[in-house]
Design a protein around this motif. Structure first.
Motif, short mmCIF file in Angstrom:
data_model
loop_
_atom_site.label_atom_id
_atom_site.label_comp_id
_atom_site.label_asym_id
_atom_site.label_seq_id
_atom_site.Cartn_x
_atom_site.Cartn_y
_atom_site.Cartn_z
N GLY A 84 0.79 -1.22 0.00
CA GLY A 84 0.00 0.00 0.00
C GLY A 84 0.82 1.26 0.00
O GLY A 84 0.25 2.37 0.00
N SER A 239 -7.90 3.76 3.93
CA SER A 239 -6.73 3.16 3.30
C SER A 239 -5.86 2.52 4.36
O SER A 239 -5.77 3.02 5.49
CB SER A 239 -5.93 4.21 2.51
N LYS A 241 -1.94 0.76 5.16
CA LYS A 241 -0.56 0.63 4.69
C LYS A 241 0.22 -0.21 5.70
O LYS A 241 0.11 -0.01 6.91
CB LYS A 241 0.10 2.01 4.55
#
Length: 252
Positions: A84, A239, A241
């Protein structure tokens, strides 16, 4: 009897209007402020995108020269991106106030060693930089892991309105995971400058495989599912990561 009845109606109406007005004022205050910070400490969250061909060189130079930067202010953590976030680095710096940050920036800008040995060399290696100012939410504090591992940075873009609107549901969703012992929460940050209504949640795991196993188990827990279902009604996007701490990062 009519004058008495009218006087009574006026009294009741006045009392109702006063109650409604008081509630409206309290509601406006709640929406406009939300949970308040109790002190001036805040965190600067930085993310840099590195040109792929310079990624190795950038990290090597950073590892050699970061001490020149940490001489000026406190580094909370520094990570390289994996899933990511290829060719990206993330770092968090702590400041006592905006005035403190201004003084540090002035000192860094006039530090000849830092400017000549690092900044002048790495600027051509960068594609972009993003800087945010954020506070720890009132119910969170930095919790350093006991040993080395990997980190997951989960960024939530919440609907407008701030913590006064979605804060309680968000806290319940996070607490459902931590309370059950599924994950180690490092910190929860709410943006002040940058894209507003953004929340960064930093988690720690022993390994990516442990993270996968925990996530699978947590998603079968009815308490977690119910809490998340309530929270996502305020969510616009998310999102995730996977981050790996650099050798010099205080958070390992």
């Amino acid at each position: 009897m009519l004058p008495i009845w009218n006087a009574f109606r006026r009294t009741v109406t006045h009392a109702k209007n006063a109650k409604v007005l008081k509630h409206a004022k309290e509601l406006r205050a709640s929406i406009s402020t939300g949970p308040q910070q109790q002190h001036g400490t805040y965190y600067e969250i930085r993310s840099y995108c590195i040109k792929p061909e310079h990624n190795t060189t950038f990290l090597k130079l950073l590892n050699e020269k970061i001490h020149l930067r940490t001489a000026h202010s406190e580094l909370v953590g520094f990570w390289t991106g994996d899933y990511g976030a290829f060719n990206q680095v993330f770092h968090i710096w702590k400041y006592d106030s905006y005035g403190h940050r201004t003084r540090v920036r002035a000192a860094v800008a006039t530090d000849p060693q830092w400017q000549e040995q690092f900044i002048s060399k790495v600027l051509p290696m960068l594609v972009s930089q993003e800087v945010e100012a954020a506070y720890l939410v009132p119910w969170s504090e930095i919790q350093k892991p006991a040993k080395k591992g990997v980190y997951e940075l989960v960024t939530f873009q919440m609907k407008p309105g701030g913590p006064a609107v979605w804060g309680k549901a968000f806290q319940v969703a996070i607490s459902a995971r931590t309370g059950a012992g599924y994950s180690h929460l490092v910190g929860v940050f709410h943006s002040e400058f940058g894209l507003l209504n953004r929340v960064h949640v930093l988690w720690w795991y022993e390994s990516p495989d442990q993270r996968a196993a925990i996530r699978h188990t947590a998603h079968q827990d009815a308490r977690v599912v119910a809490a998340v279902r309530e929270s996502v009604s305020y969510l616009e996007s998310q999102s995730n990561k996977l981050l790996l701490p650099t050798p010099f990062s205080p958070l390992q």
